[in-house]
Each structure stands twice: as C-alpha cells, then as structure tokens.
Design a protein around this motif. Structure first.
Motif, PDB file in Angstrom:
ATOM      1  N   ASP A 353       0.805  -1.265   0.016  1.00  0.00           N
ATOM      2  CA  ASP A 353       0.141  -0.016   0.062  1.00  0.00           C
ATOM      3  C   ASP A 353       0.774   1.261   0.113  1.00  0.00           C
ATOM      4  OD1 ASP A 353      -2.315   1.611   0.246  1.00  0.00           O
ATOM      5  OD2 ASP A 353      -1.824   1.862   2.386  1.00  0.00           O
ATOM      6  N   ASP A 354       1.929   1.236   0.761  1.00  0.00           N
ATOM      7  CA  ASP A 354       2.745   2.425   0.960  1.00  0.00           C
ATOM      8  C   ASP A 354       3.585   2.560  -0.590  1.00  0.00           C
ATOM      9  OD1 ASP A 354       2.163   2.856   3.312  1.00  0.00           O
ATOM     10  OD2 ASP A 354       3.815   1.845   4.252  1.00  0.00           O
ATOM     11  N   ILE A 355       4.004   1.577  -0.994  1.00  0.00           N
ATOM     12  CA  ILE A 355       4.557   1.626  -2.444  1.00  0.00           C
ATOM     13  C   ILE A 355       3.691   2.138  -3.392  1.00  0.00           C
ATOM     14  CG2 ILE A 355       5.766   0.148  -4.337  1.00  0.00           C
ATOM     15  CD1 ILE A 355       7.646   0.743  -1.659  1.00  0.00           C
ATOM     16  N   ILE A 356       2.703   1.740  -3.542  1.00  0.00           N
ATOM     17  CA  ILE A 356       1.537   1.993  -4.599  1.00  0.00           C
ATOM     18  C   ILE A 356       1.356   3.565  -4.531  1.00  0.00           C
ATOM     19  CG2 ILE A 356      -0.871   1.591  -5.264  1.00  0.00           C
ATOM     20  CD1 ILE A 356      -0.482  -1.331  -4.851  1.00  0.00           C
ATOM     21  N   ASN A 357       1.222   3.883  -3.110  1.00  0.00           N
ATOM     22  CA  ASN A 357       0.833   5.362  -2.980  1.00  0.00           C
ATOM     23  C   ASN A 357       1.770   6.246  -3.379  1.00  0.00           C
ATOM     24  OD1 ASN A 357      -2.050   5.409  -1.814  1.00  0.00           O
ATOM     25  ND2 ASN A 357      -1.222   4.677  -0.007  1.00  0.00           N
ATOM     26  N   ALA A 358       3.111   5.697  -3.211  1.00  0.00           N
ATOM     27  CA  ALA A 358       4.292   6.600  -3.679  1.00  0.00           C
ATOM     28  C   ALA A 358       4.523   6.703  -5.076  1.00  0.00           C
ATOM     29  CB  ALA A 358       5.612   5.825  -3.068  1.00  0.00           C
ATOM     30  N   ILE A 382       0.365   1.314 -12.637  1.00  0.00           N
ATOM     31  CA  ILE A 382       0.693   1.545 -11.116  1.00  0.00           C
ATOM     32  C   ILE A 382       1.264   0.045 -10.825  1.00  0.00           C
ATOM     33  CG2 ILE A 382      -0.113   1.647  -8.940  1.00  0.00           C
ATOM     34  CD1 ILE A 382      -2.494   3.322 -10.126  1.00  0.00           C
ATOM     35  N   ILE A 383       0.932  -0.770 -10.969  1.00  0.00           N
ATOM     36  CA  ILE A 383       1.645  -2.077 -10.542  1.00  0.00           C
ATOM     37  C   ILE A 383       3.096  -2.505 -11.089  1.00  0.00           C
ATOM     38  CG2 ILE A 383       1.538  -4.754 -10.276  1.00  0.00           C
ATOM     39  CD1 ILE A 383      -0.384  -3.220  -8.569  1.00  0.00           C
ATOM     40  N   PRO A 384       3.038  -2.112 -12.481  1.00  0.00           N
ATOM     41  CA  PRO A 384       4.510  -2.288 -13.012  1.00  0.00           C
ATOM     42  C   PRO A 384       5.565  -1.225 -12.411  1.00  0.00           C
ATOM     43  CG  PRO A 384       2.912  -2.644 -14.773  1.00  0.00           C
ATOM     44  CD  PRO A 384       2.275  -2.301 -13.630  1.00  0.00           C
ATOM     45  N   ALA A 385       4.889   0.030 -12.019  1.00  0.00           N
ATOM     46  CA  ALA A 385       5.917   0.891 -11.458  1.00  0.00           C
ATOM     47  C   ALA A 385       6.124   0.747 -10.231  1.00  0.00           C
ATOM     48  CB  ALA A 385       5.121   2.220 -11.575  1.00  0.00           C
ATOM     49  N   ALA A 386       5.255  -0.041  -9.405  1.00  0.00           N
ATOM     50  CA  ALA A 386       5.398  -0.133  -7.974  1.00  0.00           C
ATOM     51  C   ALA A 386       6.046  -1.580  -7.819  1.00  0.00           C
ATOM     52  CB  ALA A 386       4.025  -0.183  -7.181  1.00  0.00           C
ATOM     53  N   LEU A 387       6.367  -2.357  -9.000  1.00  0.00           N
ATOM     54  CA  LEU A 387       6.769  -3.821  -8.615  1.00  0.00           C
ATOM     55  C   LEU A 387       8.045  -3.892  -7.739  1.00  0.00           C
ATOM     56  CD1 LEU A 387       6.229  -6.439  -9.602  1.00  0.00           C
ATOM     57  CD2 LEU A 387       7.535  -6.242 -11.466  1.00  0.00           C
ATOM     58  N   PRO A 388       9.143  -3.137  -8.222  1.00  0.00           N
ATOM     59  CA  PRO A 388      10.327  -3.286  -6.984  1.00  0.00           C
ATOM     60  C   PRO A 388       9.850  -3.388  -5.668  1.00  0.00           C
ATOM     61  CG  PRO A 388      10.619  -1.760  -8.947  1.00  0.00           C
ATOM     62  CD  PRO A 388       9.264  -1.928  -8.977  1.00  0.00           C
ATOM     63  N   LEU A 475      18.230 -12.843  -5.671  1.00  0.00           N
ATOM     64  CA  LEU A 475      17.263 -12.780  -6.948  1.00  0.00           C
ATOM     65  C   LEU A 475      16.509 -11.694  -6.717  1.00  0.00           C
ATOM     66  CD1 LEU A 475      16.293 -14.719  -9.030  1.00  0.00           C
ATOM     67  CD2 LEU A 475      14.917 -15.526  -7.074  1.00  0.00           C
ATOM     68  N   ALA A 476      15.827 -11.300  -5.681  1.00  0.00           N
ATOM     69  CA  ALA A 476      14.891 -10.373  -5.703  1.00  0.00           C
ATOM     70  C   ALA A 476      15.779  -8.899  -5.969  1.00  0.00           C
ATOM     71  CB  ALA A 476      14.396 -10.147  -4.203  1.00  0.00           C
ATOM     72  N   LEU A 477      16.897  -8.746  -5.547  1.00  0.00           N
ATOM     73  CA  LEU A 477      17.812  -7.600  -6.335  1.00  0.00           C
ATOM     74  C   LEU A 477      17.670  -7.384  -7.621  1.00  0.00           C
ATOM     75  CD1 LEU A 477      18.915  -4.921  -5.085  1.00  0.00           C
ATOM     76  CD2 LEU A 477      21.094  -6.316  -4.902  1.00  0.00           C
TER      77      LEU A 477
END
Length: 488
Positions: A353-358, A382-388, A475-477
């Motif tokens: 939620d915090d990431i999507i709001n950013a 929104i989801i692709p931009a907040a994916l990281p 892997l996540a990085l």
C-alpha cells in the motif's frame, strides 16, 4: 561494585564534567561568551564525552573479555581425571558456573570444606534457590566453582577500579585542555561523527559475527559428520547415542512447502487489499480498514499457533482431509501454511500500500488522459511502476515465513518429511511435517554436548538457511533492478 552503580557513577562524573567544563571555559573568557571559540555548551559536552568514551569503552571491552578469560582459566585448571567417562568439559563447566552462581545467591564463604557431607548439603542448598545440577557435585567441581567465583569477584573489583580511573582521568585531561581558544565544537562534532559511524557499523559487525559463529561451529560439525549425508541424505533421525542420520532435505522440503502455502495465501490477499485501500477505498474506509489489517502484525506468533492447533487444524481435518481420505491428523502442512499466511497478510498489504501510494499521481493522470480505465491504469501503469517495492514486500513475507517456528510446532508438528513413503505423501498438504527452524530449537534444547554432531548440526542448519535467504535476496535485487531500469 554492582554494574548499574558503576554506570550511574560514570554518568554522574560526566554530568559534573559538563558543568565544570562550561564554567571553566567561561571563566577563561572572563565571563564573556563572545570571546569563546565555540558555544559554552560545546565545552561542557567535550568534557562529558571525554569522560564517557574511555570509561564505557573499557567497560564494554572488559565485560566481553572477562567471562571468556575466566572460563578458559578455570577449565584449564580442572584435571582430565576429574572428567567422568564420556563427560565433556563444556558440560562440566556448565555445572561449575551454576554452582558459582548458587554460591553467590547463598552468599556462602569460599573457604568452605569439600567433604561428602558438605557437598550433599551444598546440593540441597542450591536446589533451594532454584539452581539445578546435571551431575553429582564432586570435590573437583566444587573447587573449580570456588575458583570461578573468586576470579569473577576479583574481575568485578578490578573492572570498577580501572573504569573509574579512566573516567576521572578523562575528566582531568579534558578540563586541562579547556580554555577560550580550544576548538570544542570541532572536537565534539568529530566525536559525534565517530559515534554515528560506530552505530552504523553495528549491523554489519553483528551480521559478520553471526556468520562467523555459525561457520566455525559448522566446520566442527562437518569434521565429525559426512557432508554428503547432510546435503544429499533423505532421512532425519538424530540419536545422541550414535548412528544418527542428519539430512537436511526432509527439513528443507517442509520449510519450503509450508512457506509456499503461506505465500500462496498472503500475497494475493495482501496485494489485493493494498490495491483496494490505495486506489478504490474512501478516506473513511481506509482510516478504519488499514489499522484493522495491521493489528494482525501485532498478534504474538504463539497465539497464531494456538489458533492453528484448536481451530484451523481440526477444521481442515474434519472438512477436507478425512472426507478426501488424505489424512486423519489436525497437524499438517496446510494448517501451518494457512495460519502463517494469515499472519503475513499485513506485511504484504501494508508495505505494498505504501509503495503504490508512492507512485506519482502524474502517471495516473497521464494514463487517464490517454483514455485508460482505472483498472487498466492499475494493471498496466501502477503495478509495474510499484513492482520493485512489491517484490520487497513479498521477500519480507518469505523471510518471515522461512524463519517462523511456533506456528509450525503447534500447527504442523515436529516430524520430518519421510522421503521413503513416496511422492504422494510428500506433496500431500494434510501430512505432518516440520521445518529447519523447529529442529534447530529442538537440537539445542536442554543440556547439550557441543562436541556431538547431533548438537552441532543446528549450526549447519542455520548456516544453510542463511545462505538460502541470502540467495533469495540476491534474486529479488536482480528482479528489482531489471524492472526499475524499464521505468526510469
């Protein structure tokens, strides 16, 4: 001198130094603070820091070194003849420490006798203050305990003297340096910078210490147990009497299986909840729903375990496992995974939620300007931009799932996966399995012999789990950097 009294005295000396340093600086300037190089308080802080830094540094160093020094000295003074058949010196020293602690609690003089009657009375007295011993009190152990207590008391007195001398010496030196031309501000700011660097280094040094401690003990484990059996064996059957089978694969399978089910529950629910709260919910609904979801993060894991034991487990058994003929036990992978997934929902939802709001509002406005609907904007912008950030939230949930213990103990049991029972039982979610963390706890519970493979295997398990978690982070990085490059 008690530790807290020593700390209070050091703090009092530092406070007095602050006042004296400030007064001395003003006196050297004739009472005119404009003639000082720095503000008056900087002179006081310089004296206080000069008192605290060497005193507290010596105190911390002494507290780290003294126990190991006394342990090695007393252990080396115990003759090999005092060891019973098959007795380990580390276990013997645990009794020595307990007796020494009991002598302190009883305030028994150190020059007491060591006859059979005295030792029997000592055992009774130690039991009366809650000090349990793992073996009979032998004269050699009692003598070593007396030596341990004497050295500890001498060390405390020496520590108090040395630390107080360092504090008073710092006070004297700093007051001698204090005058109107002394660059107190530069010195204080440089000292604060060193403190900040030290604070930033604590995390790195702590991680390094954890890795090295596990690495050394793992090396000792592989010196007495085959690494091929540990990594490629298919049976977990520890036996402190010998002939143990210590393979990590059954435990690793249970860990990954339970974590997979937990993420299967928490990631979709948490992510959908985050999308609703950030994109669809009104301010009133959001102000109520988000704190309500985050309450789940504050519930102790033992409560989740009890919920799994008395509610979720019997429900899955009665309504799913038994009607489908897949099991008759309430302890299962599905029970632990489902309850663990519920526990992880706030970790995923709150961070997502915090990431999507950013995500900048301009990206939403641009998408709407091109004619996209709200759902299309969420899916394609929104989801692709907040994916990281979402990947980071999922990684945090995965790390929490891998390291969870209490929910697994109460919800999935303590039995390792049985590779010899066939693939059907291994993938059956209603079978009881356990995880690596549960076995680490069980192998280190009670009076353990740290020279036996059955105990040292806990460190090998911990190091392996650390490497797996590190691999997940790498892997996540890599995923985060790859997707971030597309949107920068």
């Amino acid at each position: 001198m008690p530790f807290y009294w020593l700390v209070l005295i050091i703090a009092a000396i530092a406070a007095a130094g602050f006042v004296l340093g400030r007064r001395r600086a003003l006196a050297s300037a004739g009472g005119d603070s404009r003639r000082l190089h720095s503000l008056p308080n900087f002179y006081g802080w310089n004296v206080a820091l000069t008192v605290l830094t060497p005193a507290l540094g010596l105190l911390a160093l002494w507290l780290l070194i003294q126990p190991a020094f006394i342990e090695n000295t007393v252990s080396g003074s115990i003759p090999d003849s005092a060891l019973a058949d098959g007795e380990n010196r580390s276990l013997l020293m645990s009794d020595v420490r307990r007796i020494a602690e009991g002598l302190n609690l009883l305030d028994r003089p150190m020059d007491g006798g060591d006859g059979a009657d005295d030792l029997a009375a000592l055992r009774d007295d130690l039991g009366s203050v809650g000090v349990a011993l793992g073996a009979d009190v032998r004269p050699e152990i009692y003598s070593a305990a007396q030596s341990y207590r004497a050295k500890a008391e001498w060390g405390r007195m020496a520590m108090s003297f040395v630390v107080l001398v360092a504090a008073i010496g710092g006070l004297a030196v700093s007051l001698m340096m204090t005058d109107k031309d002394f660059r107190a501000r530069n010195t204080v700011e440089r000292g604060i910078l060193i403190v900040l660097v030290g604070a930033a280094s604590i995390a790195i040094l702590t991680t390094l210490g954890i890795v090295l401690s596990m690495l050394f003990e793992t090396r000792n484990f592989f010196a007495g147990h085959s690494w091929t059996d540990f990594f490629f064996g298919t049976n977990w059957a520890p036996d402190f009497r010998g002939n143990s089978e210590l393979a990590i694969l059954p435990l690793l399978w249970g860990t990954l299986y339970i974590s997979f089910i937990a993420l299967l529950v928490s990631v979709p629910i948490g992510l959908f909840a985050a999308i609703y709260l950030s994109e669809y919910a009104s301010k009133t609904v959001r102000s109520i729903a988000k704190p309500a979801i985050e309450i789940l993060a504050g519930i102790p894991t033992i409560v989740y375990g009890l919920f799994a034991l008395i509610t979720i487990g019997p429900m899955l058994r009665d309504y799913f496992a038994m009607p489908l003929g897949l099991g008759e036990s309430s302890s299962s992978v599905a029970t632990a995974g489902l309850v663990m997934g519920i526990m992880l929902i706030p970790f995923v939802s709150s961070l997502s939620d915090d990431i999507i709001n950013a995500v900048p509002q301009s990206m939403r406005d641009g998408s709407y300007g091109l004619g996209a609907t709200q759902s299309e904007t969420i899916r394609q912008v929104i989801i692709p931009a907040a994916l990281p950030g979402i990947v980071g939230a999922v990684l945090l949930a995965a790390s929490r799932a891998i390291g969870e213990t209490m929910i697994v103990v109460l919800g999935a049991g303590a039995a390792a996966a049985q590779f010899n029972r066939g693939l059907g039982d291994l993938v059956n979610p209603f079978e009881a399995m356990t995880t690596v963390t549960v076995k680490i706890v069980s192998q280190l519970t009670g009076d353990t012999d740290f020279a036996s493979p059955e105990t040292l295997v806990a460190f090998a398990l911990g190091l392996t789990l650390f490497v797996i978690t590190l691999g997940l982070n790498v892997l996540a990085l890599w995923i985060v950097r790859r997707y971030r490059e597309q949107y920068e």
